[in-house]
Write an enzyme that holds these catalytic residues in place. Structure first.
Site, PDB file in Angstrom:
ATOM      1  N   ASP A  35      -2.174 -13.601  -5.153  1.00 53.91           N
ATOM      2  CA  ASP A  35      -1.350 -13.126  -6.279  1.00 53.91           C
ATOM      3  C   ASP A  35      -1.438 -14.124  -7.425  1.00 53.91           C
ATOM      4  O   ASP A  35      -1.075 -15.285  -7.268  1.00 53.91           O
ATOM      5  CB  ASP A  35       0.107 -12.985  -5.808  1.00 53.91           C
ATOM      6  CG  ASP A  35       1.067 -12.682  -6.950  1.00 53.91           C
ATOM      7  OD1 ASP A  35       2.275 -12.976  -6.803  1.00 53.91           O
ATOM      8  OD2 ASP A  35       0.596 -12.180  -7.995  1.00 53.91           O
ATOM      9  N   ASN A  37      -0.061 -13.677 -10.601  1.00 56.51           N
ATOM     10  CA  ASN A  37       1.002 -13.668 -11.639  1.00 56.51           C
ATOM     11  C   ASN A  37       2.419 -13.694 -11.064  1.00 56.51           C
ATOM     12  O   ASN A  37       3.375 -13.351 -11.744  1.00 56.51           O
ATOM     13  CB  ASN A  37       0.828 -12.418 -12.526  1.00 56.51           C
ATOM     14  CG  ASN A  37       0.970 -11.151 -11.683  1.00 56.51           C
ATOM     15  OD1 ASN A  37       1.116 -11.234 -10.455  1.00 56.51           O
ATOM     16  ND2 ASN A  37       0.914 -10.011 -12.350  1.00 56.51           N
ATOM     17  N   ASP A  39       4.109 -11.871  -8.984  1.00 56.59           N
ATOM     18  CA  ASP A  39       4.952 -10.691  -8.714  1.00 56.59           C
ATOM     19  C   ASP A  39       4.952 -10.356  -7.225  1.00 56.59           C
ATOM     20  O   ASP A  39       5.473  -9.336  -6.811  1.00 56.59           O
ATOM     21  CB  ASP A  39       4.481  -9.480  -9.540  1.00 56.59           C
ATOM     22  CG  ASP A  39       3.075  -9.030  -9.138  1.00 56.59           C
ATOM     23  OD1 ASP A  39       2.593  -8.018  -9.688  1.00 56.59           O
ATOM     24  OD2 ASP A  39       2.441  -9.724  -8.299  1.00 56.59           O
ATOM     25  N   ASP A  43      -3.798  -9.459  -6.525  1.00 54.07           N
ATOM     26  CA  ASP A  43      -4.399  -8.759  -7.659  1.00 54.07           C
ATOM     27  C   ASP A  43      -5.832  -9.244  -7.920  1.00 54.07           C
ATOM     28  O   ASP A  43      -6.311 -10.178  -7.266  1.00 54.07           O
ATOM     29  CB  ASP A  43      -3.530  -8.972  -8.907  1.00 54.07           C
ATOM     30  CG  ASP A  43      -3.152 -10.444  -9.067  1.00 54.07           C
ATOM     31  OD1 ASP A  43      -1.941 -10.744  -9.154  1.00 54.07           O
ATOM     32  OD2 ASP A  43      -4.082 -11.281  -9.053  1.00 54.07           O
ATOM     33  N   ASP A 112     -13.994   1.140  -2.140  1.00 50.19           N
ATOM     34  CA  ASP A 112     -13.479   2.057  -1.122  1.00 50.19           C
ATOM     35  C   ASP A 112     -13.420   3.451  -1.748  1.00 50.19           C
ATOM     36  O   ASP A 112     -12.790   3.634  -2.791  1.00 50.19           O
ATOM     37  CB  ASP A 112     -12.078   1.611  -0.676  1.00 50.19           C
ATOM     38  CG  ASP A 112     -11.806   1.897   0.802  1.00 50.19           C
ATOM     39  OD1 ASP A 112     -11.378   0.979   1.523  1.00 50.19           O
ATOM     40  OD2 ASP A 112     -12.045   3.055   1.209  1.00 50.19           O
ATOM     41  N   ASP A 220     -13.821   6.387   3.188  1.00 44.37           N
ATOM     42  CA  ASP A 220     -12.639   6.570   4.014  1.00 44.37           C
ATOM     43  C   ASP A 220     -12.696   7.902   4.761  1.00 44.37           C
ATOM     44  O   ASP A 220     -12.998   8.941   4.173  1.00 44.37           O
ATOM     45  CB  ASP A 220     -11.407   6.536   3.099  1.00 44.37           C
ATOM     46  CG  ASP A 220     -10.109   6.409   3.855  1.00 44.37           C
ATOM     47  OD1 ASP A 220      -9.273   7.319   3.754  1.00 44.37           O
ATOM     48  OD2 ASP A 220      -9.958   5.407   4.574  1.00 44.37           O
ATOM     49  N   GLU A 279     -16.476   5.617   7.317  1.00 40.16           N
ATOM     50  CA  GLU A 279     -15.476   5.419   8.377  1.00 40.16           C
ATOM     51  C   GLU A 279     -15.397   6.725   9.163  1.00 40.16           C
ATOM     52  O   GLU A 279     -15.103   7.774   8.582  1.00 40.16           O
ATOM     53  CB  GLU A 279     -14.111   5.070   7.813  1.00 40.16           C
ATOM     54  CG  GLU A 279     -13.087   4.747   8.893  1.00 40.16           C
ATOM     55  CD  GLU A 279     -11.647   4.881   8.444  1.00 40.16           C
ATOM     56  OE1 GLU A 279     -10.782   4.213   9.023  1.00 40.16           O
ATOM     57  OE2 GLU A 279     -11.384   5.654   7.478  1.00 40.16           O
ATOM     58  N   HIS A 351      -7.988  -3.523   7.876  1.00 36.18           N
ATOM     59  CA  HIS A 351      -6.579  -3.414   7.452  1.00 36.18           C
ATOM     60  C   HIS A 351      -5.793  -2.415   8.290  1.00 36.18           C
ATOM     61  O   HIS A 351      -4.594  -2.244   8.103  1.00 36.18           O
ATOM     62  CB  HIS A 351      -6.529  -2.979   5.988  1.00 36.18           C
ATOM     63  CG  HIS A 351      -7.199  -1.669   5.788  1.00 36.18           C
ATOM     64  ND1 HIS A 351      -8.562  -1.484   5.943  1.00 36.18           N
ATOM     65  CD2 HIS A 351      -6.695  -0.449   5.550  1.00 36.18           C
ATOM     66  CE1 HIS A 351      -8.854  -0.211   5.770  1.00 36.18           C
ATOM     67  NE2 HIS A 351      -7.744   0.448   5.529  1.00 36.18           N
ATOM     68  N   ASP A 352      -6.473  -1.766   9.254  1.00 35.40           N
ATOM     69  CA  ASP A 352      -5.820  -0.797  10.151  1.00 35.40           C
ATOM     70  C   ASP A 352      -5.694  -1.307  11.579  1.00 35.40           C
ATOM     71  O   ASP A 352      -5.077  -0.649  12.416  1.00 35.40           O
ATOM     72  CB  ASP A 352      -6.642   0.508  10.208  1.00 35.40           C
ATOM     73  CG  ASP A 352      -6.644   1.274   8.896  1.00 35.40           C
ATOM     74  OD1 ASP A 352      -7.628   2.013   8.651  1.00 35.40           O
ATOM     75  OD2 ASP A 352      -5.691   1.111   8.116  1.00 35.40           O
TER      76      ASP A 352
HETATM   77  O1  TEU Z   1      -8.009   5.165   8.188  1.00 39.37           O
HETATM   78  C1  TEU Z   1      -8.294   6.278   8.955  1.00 39.37           C
HETATM   79  C2  TEU Z   1      -7.952   6.023  10.346  1.00 39.37           C
HETATM   80  O2  TEU Z   1      -8.660   6.292  11.197  1.00 39.37           O
HETATM   81  C3  TEU Z   1      -6.699   5.349  10.556  1.00 39.37           C
HETATM   82  O3  TEU Z   1      -5.704   6.230  10.346  1.00 39.37           O
HETATM   83  C4  TEU Z   1      -6.623   4.830  11.913  1.00 39.37           C
HETATM   84  O4  TEU Z   1      -6.868   5.758  12.864  1.00 39.37           O
HETATM   85  C5  TEU Z   1      -5.303   4.358  12.153  1.00 39.37           C
HETATM   86  O5  TEU Z   1      -4.815   3.786  11.070  1.00 39.37           O
HETATM   87  C6  TEU Z   1      -5.386   3.371  13.221  1.00 39.37           C
HETATM   88  O6  TEU Z   1      -4.120   2.963  13.362  1.00 39.37           O
HETATM   89  C7  TEU Z   1      -8.320   5.286   6.825  1.00 39.37           C
HETATM   90  C8  TEU Z   1      -7.887   4.011   6.131  1.00 39.37           C
HETATM   91  O7  TEU Z   1      -8.609   2.954   6.676  1.00 39.37           O
HETATM   92  C9  TEU Z   1      -6.402   3.876   6.362  1.00 39.37           C
HETATM   93  O8  TEU Z   1      -5.915   2.656   5.861  1.00 39.37           O
HETATM   94  C10 TEU Z   1      -5.709   5.024   5.660  1.00 39.37           C
HETATM   95  O9  TEU Z   1      -4.356   4.958   5.966  1.00 39.37           O
HETATM   96  C11 TEU Z   1      -6.266   6.349   6.152  1.00 39.37           C
HETATM   97  O10 TEU Z   1      -7.681   6.389   6.228  1.00 39.37           O
HETATM   98  C12 TEU Z   1      -5.905   7.439   5.164  1.00 39.37           C
HETATM   99  O11 TEU Z   1      -6.573   7.194   3.955  1.00 39.37           O
HETATM  100 CA    CA Z   2       0.179 -10.023  -8.683  1.00 40.89          CA
END
Ligand code: TEU
Ligand code: CA
Length: 583
Positions: A35, A37, A39, A43, A112, A220, A279, A351-352
């Protein structure tokens, strides 16, 4: 739009040495990276500020999770304007500066692409929802209530499908008395790819980003864009009583046609060196071989989910104990399956997914050893590795104290849906989220032991993991034996030793429950990776195929323990990478 089939034959060079096969990709989750700035939200200037760090790590490509205008119902995976940067992340100028700086240092940038659905605040959906006669009505999936049912009642939905984020996949619109489809949250309506206007708009948007210097796309849930137009009900499997629509809304009849058309319409005439990764939850080896076969001009790689599903039951919230044999068999299937054609992506984290050192490693006594072992076992396989921010520091899962600590819509929806069942306790849902919740991956990047882990001078949008005091970049950069330096060495090895990118893979001792060992062979060069996935030492004397004799005199390239004479004894979570030349 060009007729896809005709182009297929003409233009397909064998991509044996495509640049991305020896590249390493680093995923940035902008909201939690840096971050600039105060907040509390990461970013673009924050990312620019840390390009040195990425350069030092040695990565070749930066994949940015969504930075587009969004109401952030799903942290940007709900886009309201594909060609605008969300003000909380910065401006298009900030973006251009980042692209220029990455390119100046020889790094590439991948965006993405979230086009299975938009935000319900996207002008396309607002117009589509304006009424049945809207010219964009067919840009989304609108359907009448189930015959004989009153719209809005549970059970009146056009199909019985369960959303990825819990609950039905249909939202009732009182004004038109019709439902619209959303496989994720109700604020993420699915686009109707059957409509060629939708595809044309998406392809022009993608070309717009390529014109801005973007080098490729992570796509995605791209396996969901072709659905069975008959929209049949799914089999009821989950306690919610809703149906499993996955067989009906994924890998539909036109998926290959759409992916090839996209390739031709977006990249076809550009001849540039782009990379695409789709994905694809649920993808099989056979499917992936088709999608990533260069002759077919669809995708370069896919993200498959098999290895990140081995500790899950019917849903991700049901836990199955980790079993190394299951993991090894999965990797063998994918390494052998895409050995002749196609190409693997390699990832432990994103991130999932929860943090791998807490999931498959030991984030207590053997935190550093297991973090480095997991890195070596993944990066030495055949495919393109993806490093998720903080993985290179060994960041761990978070002991969330209460539901108030959570931010992720998937987890919050899971809690509200699960607690509809009186037998489910709030504590049990929190325990499940501590183990596999997505917020584990989304706490601020741990730059230093300073306030807020050096992520922000303000109040972070989600709390830091308290262990940032000890686990952070400042305490690892340049420190021999650190997890960061181990990742830097692995990435250097992939750049220096062609056998890492191109060598044939062969699993050793496949039935051994604690040793993960394999060779990579390219010409006369052979690499051996031996890893002890256990808190207890393992004596290699008792491990079949482990004739280390033949490796005596070979070169120890990398290890997470200092070598000892007793080299037939693997210490807890020990990994060694050896090289020899077989003349
Ligand atoms: O994720 C798709 C997906 O497969 C996820 O939902 C996954 O099965 C689940 O999160 C596992 O816990 C993509 C993106 O990576 C995710 O961040 C988004 O939430 C989702 O699509 C919808 O865009
Ligand atoms: Ca920021």
């Amino acid at each position: 739009m060009t007729d896809a089939a005709t182009l297929l034959v003409e233009t397909t060079p064998e991509q044996t040495d495509a640049w991305w096969k020896s590249a390493v990709v680093y995923q940035v989750y902008p909201r939690s990276f840096a971050d600039s700035n105060g907040d509390g939200i990461g970013d673009l200037p924050g990312i620019l500020h840390h390009v040195d760090y990425l350069d030092e790590l040695g990565i070749d490509v930066v994949w940015l999770s969504p930075i587009y205008a969004s109401p952030h119902a799903d942290n940007g995976y709900d886009i309201s304007d594909y060609q605008a940067i969300d003000p909380s992340y910065g401006t298009l100028d900030d973006f251009d500066r980042l692209v220029a700086e990455l390119h100046r240092r020889g790094m590439k940038i991948v965006m993405d692409l979230v086009v299975n659905h938009t935000s319900d605040e996207h002008p396309w959906f607002i117009e589509s929802a304006s009424g049945p006669s809207s010219p964009k009505r067919d840009w989304y999936w609108w359907r009448a209530p189930r015959p004989g049912q009153l719209g809005g009642d549970r059970g009146a939905e056009p199909t019985n499908w369960e959303s990825f984020f819990s609950g039905p996949t249909w939202e009732f619109d009182k004004s038109s008395r019709e439902y619209y489809l959303h496989l994720f949250d109700r604020k993420q309506p699915d686009l109707n790819w059957e409509n060629p206007e939708v595809r044309t708009a998406i392809y022009s948007m993608m070309r717009w980003w390529l014109d801005r210097g973007v080098d490729g796309f992570r796509m995605d849930v791209i396996n969901l864009i072709s659905k069975d137009p008959a929209l049949p009900d799914g089999e009821v499997q989950s306690p919610s009583g809703l149906g499993n629509g996955f067989p009906h809304f994924s890998y539909g009849p036109r998926i290959h046609e759409f992916l090839h058309e996209m390739h031709v319409e977006v990249f076809g005439s550009r001849g540039g060196d782009f990379v695409t990764v789709g994905e694809m939850p649920g993808a099989t080896v056979e499917q992936a071989r088709l999608y990533t076969d260069p002759v077919r001009q669809e995708l370069d790689m896919v993200f498959q989910f098999e290895h990140v599903g081995i500790d899950q039951g019917a849903t991700k919230w049901q836990h199955v104990p980790f079993d190394l044999l299951t993991l090894k068999r999965s990797f063998m299937r994918w390494q052998d399956g895409l050995a002749e054609s196609g190409w693997n992506s390699l990832y432990w984290n994103n991130h999932d997914q929860p943090r791998i050192v807490s999931r498959f490693g030991n984030d207590g006594r053997y935190w550093s050893e297991s973090a480095r072992l997991l890195a070596a076992v993944l990066h030495l396989q055949r495919g393109t590795p993806f490093v998720y921010q903080g993985e290179e520091l060994g960041m761990t899962n978070v002991p969330f104290a209460s539901h108030d600590d959570l931010r992720d819509i998937e987890s919050l929806n899971y809690v509200s849906e699960a607690l509809r069942d009186p037998d489910v306790t709030a504590d049990s849902t929190l325990a499940n989220i501590r183990r596999v919740g997505r917020d584990n991956a989304r706490t601020p990047m741990q730059w230093s032991a300073a306030d807020n882990a050096g992520f922000s001078t303000g109040t972070p949008w989600i709390d830091t993991n308290a262990n940032y005091i000890t686990i952070n970049a400042a305490s690892q950069r340049g420190i021999a034996g650190s997890v960061f330096e181990f990742y830097r060495s692995l990435i250097q090895l992939r750049h220096d030793e062609p056998a890492v990118a191109h060598g044939d893979f062969r699993m050793l001792a496949p039935d051994n429950p604690s040793v993960f060992a394999f060779t990579r062979t390219a010409g006369t060069t052979q690499l051996l990776v031996i890893a002890n996935f256990a808190d207890a030492p393992t004596d290699l004397e008792n491990v079949e195929e482990m004739d280390l004799e033949s490796w005596s005199g070979s070169e120890l390239l990398l290890a997470n323990y200092a070598p000892t004479a007793a080299d037939m004894l693997l210490r807890p979570w020990e990994v060694r990478i050896l090289r020899r030349y077989c003349l």
